[in-house]
Design an enzyme around this catalytic site. Structure first.
Site, PDB file in Angstrom:
ATOM      1  N   ASP A  25      11.103 -20.635  16.879  1.00 44.91           N
ATOM      2  CA  ASP A  25      11.266 -21.472  18.077  1.00 44.91           C
ATOM      3  C   ASP A  25      11.903 -20.610  19.152  1.00 44.91           C
ATOM      4  O   ASP A  25      12.795 -19.813  18.865  1.00 44.91           O
ATOM      5  CB  ASP A  25      12.152 -22.694  17.752  1.00 44.91           C
ATOM      6  N   ASP A  26      11.415 -20.780  20.407  1.00 47.82           N
ATOM      7  CA  ASP A  26      11.981 -19.955  21.486  1.00 47.82           C
ATOM      8  C   ASP A  26      13.254 -20.563  22.075  1.00 47.82           C
ATOM      9  O   ASP A  26      13.951 -19.892  22.818  1.00 47.82           O
ATOM     10  CB  ASP A  26      10.933 -19.739  22.591  1.00 47.82           C
ATOM     11  N   ASP A  46       7.118 -23.714  16.076  1.00 48.41           N
ATOM     12  CA  ASP A  46       7.067 -24.502  17.306  1.00 48.41           C
ATOM     13  C   ASP A  46       5.749 -24.192  18.016  1.00 48.41           C
ATOM     14  O   ASP A  46       5.273 -23.062  17.996  1.00 48.41           O
ATOM     15  CB  ASP A  46       8.263 -24.134  18.196  1.00 48.41           C
ATOM     16  N   ASP A  54     -30.744  -6.604 -38.683  1.00 46.06           N
ATOM     17  CA  ASP A  54     -30.965  -5.466 -37.801  1.00 46.06           C
ATOM     18  C   ASP A  54     -32.411  -5.505 -37.294  1.00 46.06           C
ATOM     19  O   ASP A  54     -33.353  -5.724 -38.078  1.00 46.06           O
ATOM     20  CB  ASP A  54     -30.708  -4.170 -38.589  1.00 46.06           C
ATOM     21  N   ASN A 112     -36.733   0.638 -27.158  1.00 50.99           N
ATOM     22  CA  ASN A 112     -35.956   1.107 -26.002  1.00 50.99           C
ATOM     23  C   ASN A 112     -36.570   2.357 -25.387  1.00 50.99           C
ATOM     24  O   ASN A 112     -36.716   2.460 -24.168  1.00 50.99           O
ATOM     25  CB  ASN A 112     -34.524   1.430 -26.443  1.00 50.99           C
ATOM     26  N   ASP A 168     -33.526  -5.008 -23.736  1.00 50.92           N
ATOM     27  CA  ASP A 168     -32.577  -6.106 -23.549  1.00 50.92           C
ATOM     28  C   ASP A 168     -33.264  -7.458 -23.699  1.00 50.92           C
ATOM     29  O   ASP A 168     -32.718  -8.379 -24.317  1.00 50.92           O
ATOM     30  CB  ASP A 168     -31.928  -6.025 -22.162  1.00 50.92           C
ATOM     31  N   GLU A 182     -28.215  -3.474 -31.807  1.00 49.73           N
ATOM     32  CA  GLU A 182     -29.313  -4.335 -32.248  1.00 49.73           C
ATOM     33  C   GLU A 182     -28.966  -4.979 -33.594  1.00 49.73           C
ATOM     34  O   GLU A 182     -29.851  -5.359 -34.351  1.00 49.73           O
ATOM     35  CB  GLU A 182     -30.611  -3.527 -32.347  1.00 49.73           C
TER      36      GLU A 182
END
Lengths: 463, 463
Positions: free
Chosen positions: B9-10, B53, B329, B337, B346, B372
């Site tokens: 606040d001023d 303010d 497996d 792959n 994937d 895998e």
């Protein structure tokens, strides 16, 4: 803070009086006229706190407390024993029965509400932590709560009191096995508290020449001390101070003259609370970290890689910097697994991961991509440097045999490495991985134990 | 609840007055005489709330608020604008600047403390959640906070008021885009609240023939409603009700006659708070769950398997029940792959995992063990049944080709399976895995696409 309170007393007048006081403060009150009724109510409803008269005809308060604490369904509900002031020994028995707090008859209205509210607040906080930790516990990734809390002996207690005499008195009231630290200069207390990180702070509320609540307020406002319980040693006549202290966030209070058994109980409860909540937080943190790491090698996992590699790449493109990616595969790993078994295969992967980590910089991102495949993102690295790094890794792997633990067998392990480097402004993790994978494929085809950098250039398809 | 408050606040007299009031309630107060000083203080210190303010010479309150909210370092600090009561439009501007709350001049002591305390409580709760979510965010596994909160339109607001007239009035004050539900029978309100799970409950504090705070207390005590914010529509003259409501855990209040901009702001802030905390909790939960699952296939991961398999085995031994373990497996996965690339590899693993999961029971534990390799623990299953299950899985894999996404190529995939079953009272995960691994090794050696049960028997070493 409101909540569900179970009030247990065999004298109807007492029961009504306590219930009315609590209901006036908007607590949800249920009553039970004896121990059997109380235990039945605990079975069917959830309560945030139980107020328990000690002297009852069928099952006394101690036994009811013991049974509440013995059942996993109800053990987390705080129990307040209501004891006759003159019966000191009741408090020790209450402590042994697992009581969390006690109130003396005749019951003081303000104390009643303050204690009940505080226990409910504590229970809610713990419930929150437990709820969050539960997923981890359901997944069996975390220890149980009592394992988390650990033994209370060894706990660090910090006393703040500018009068050496009363400090000595407080200190003598503490259980053996605690590590006790003292500070007579309140101005240094804050600083030392952050340093020592105690499990409990005890503040004398009757310090000469200063307002102890100001100190408590500063501790509560300090990020490093927010979770450390504060116990106020208060004067029985200064109700205003006690109320204010609880409002500020002081966790509990004892009145002078100190009752040794009460003091012991209250200290122990606060320490246990701190230890358990610390443990729950730590466990949760660890579980969250697990989500990013590979259990076997401790390297970041593929999920982490996928989240982070793109950020690294985007940053490099934005800043016009180099970046390379290495895709690394253990040669003939299938044969190692088939020939020596999975235990040995795992040991090889662990040692392999260790060599990778030791031979890259801190800012490189090393991940286990899958089975025997690893990926490294190296920021600020052009293809020449990346090739150098890859060669160093290759020779670190091939240069010394892998010693199998237990059998001491020495295995010759080699790795093939495909390298790609950032060349276009629209590169993605996918495009870099794809090129590195082509490089890896060449390395494998050309005899393994090789490094192949794969660049985009007009000759690409002639390779 | 105490905390660090920055008062800006001023006018020095105002500044001193506010600071003194807050300090008397044990808040830690810092003052700033203008916007520049305030922003500098925000840079160097941490605050729990800022009182600002509006009318100031250098940078006005709106602009200071905007800058605080724009900086990632300070955006989480609640800002309270102090506005002249007659300047309605200031509130709308404050709202646009991102203010969290406002107080009218002349400042009412009780309102000041209640509002400040409430904002600090809210900030602390959010800080806690953020701190825990941060690890996940650091790991880039979670979305940002604003992503978590999502859009506020569509939020569900539940109004409780037994007077249809005033309810209609409250309803009209709400922003468009909210889903508004009403209940005039307070007796049904609790039940419906649990059902509807709103983002905000608005309770009229001036209901005829009942105590609205009793209702609020019941909501706060109910486990399912604990986290739902409650906004009380209170009478300006009933300060006692407001104070009591805040003590019980009501989150905010508006006074009648309703100021539309204030009502809008307070509703919006509570909803945003609820959405953000829900989002943080959800994100944390998901991150914890990630710790147990494999990112590619969604199956449990090896870490989870290792924690859980032993519990299953111990239980089976203790209860004298059967249990089998299947180690599975993918045959020639390396070739898939190498030949088709990792993307296709994937996709094969994802489809493989899907077929496994679809062909076992809910109580079976299906995990991706590594690359895998998959492992299934089947409780209450002897070796005959386990062989049958394994055969079914094998034929489910081999029976229909795996269709590669995008290219629609059909791959013939087979799997080899080793089966072990609980035979000794001192079996461990390790011993079962070892036997299943030997079975798997035989299946591979004898041509793949086979199931081999491995039992302990005197002939074992002759096999």
């Amino acid at each position: 803070m409101t909540g569900r309170v179970l009030v247990v007393d065999d004298i109807e007048a007492n029961l009504r009086l306590l219930a009315a006081r609590l209901a006036a403060d908007y607590f949800e009150v249920t009553t039970a006229a004896n121990g059997t009724e109380a235990l039945r109510a605990m079975e069917t409803s959830a309560f945030d706190v139980v107020l328990l008269d000690v002297l009852m005809p069928d099952i006394d308060g101690f036994e009811v407390c013991r049974r509440i604490k013995a059942s996993p369904r109800t053990s987390q509900v705080p129990v307040v024993l209501i004891t006759a002031l003159q019966h000191q020994s009741d408090r020790v028995r209450g402590l042994e029965a697992g009581a969390d707090d006690f109130i003396s008859k005749p019951v003081d209205d303000i104390e009643l509400v303050v204690r009940v509210r505080n226990l409910i607040r504590m229970k809610r906080t713990m419930d929150e932590l437990r709820m969050r930790a539960r997923t981890g516990q359901d997944l069996s990734l975390q220890a149980t709560e009592s394992e988390l809390a650990g033994p209370l002996s060894g706990a660090c207690v910090f006393i703040i009191d500018n009068d050496p005499g009363s400090m000595e008195f407080i200190k003598r009231g503490l259980q053996d096995g605690y590590e006790v630290k003292c500070e007579t200069r309140p101005g240094r207390a804050l600083y030392r508290c952050v340093e020592e990180d105690p499990d409990l702070v005890i503040v004398n509320g009757a310090m000469e020449g200063m307002d102890p609540l100001r100190l408590c307020s500063q501790m509560r406002s300090n990020d490093h001390m927010r979770m450390i319980p504060i116990l106020l040693v208060a004067s029985r006549n200064d109700r205003r101070q006690i109320l204010k202290a609880m409002e500020i966030g002081v966790n509990d209070f004892v009145e002078t003259p100190l009752d040794p058994s009460e003091f012991t109980l209250r200290c122990r409860n606060q320490i246990r609370y701190k230890r358990t909540s610390d443990g729950l937080l730590r466990a949760m943190q660890e579980t969250i970290e697990m989500a990013a790491t590979d259990a076997l090698t401790g390297l970041y996992n593929r999920r982490y890689f996928e989240h982070h590699a793109s950020a690294h790449i985007a940053k490099a493109i934005a800043e016009g910097k180099h970046l390379s990616l290495l895709l690394i595969d253990v040669d003939h790993f299938k044969q190692i697994n088939d020939r020596y078994g999975h235990d040995i295969g795992d040991a090889v992967l662990v040692e392999f991961a260790r060599r990778l980590r030791r031979n890259v910089r801190g800012l490189d991102l090393v991940c286990r991509y899958g089975g025997e495949e690893f990926v490294i993102v190296t920021p600020e690295t052009n293809h020449d440097k990346a090739q150098y790094v890859a060669e160093r890794l290759r020779s670190e792997i091939a240069g010394a045999p892998f010693i199998v633990p237990a059998t001491d067998e020495a295995l010759e392990i080699t790795a093939s490495i495909g390298v790609s480097t950032l060349q276009l402004s629209d590169e993605t993790t996918g495009s870099l991985l794809k090129r590195a994978d082509l490089g890896l494929y060449s390395a494998k085809n050309e005899g393994r134990n090789q490094v192949r950098v794969r660049l985009i250039d007009p000759q690409d398809h002639l390779e």
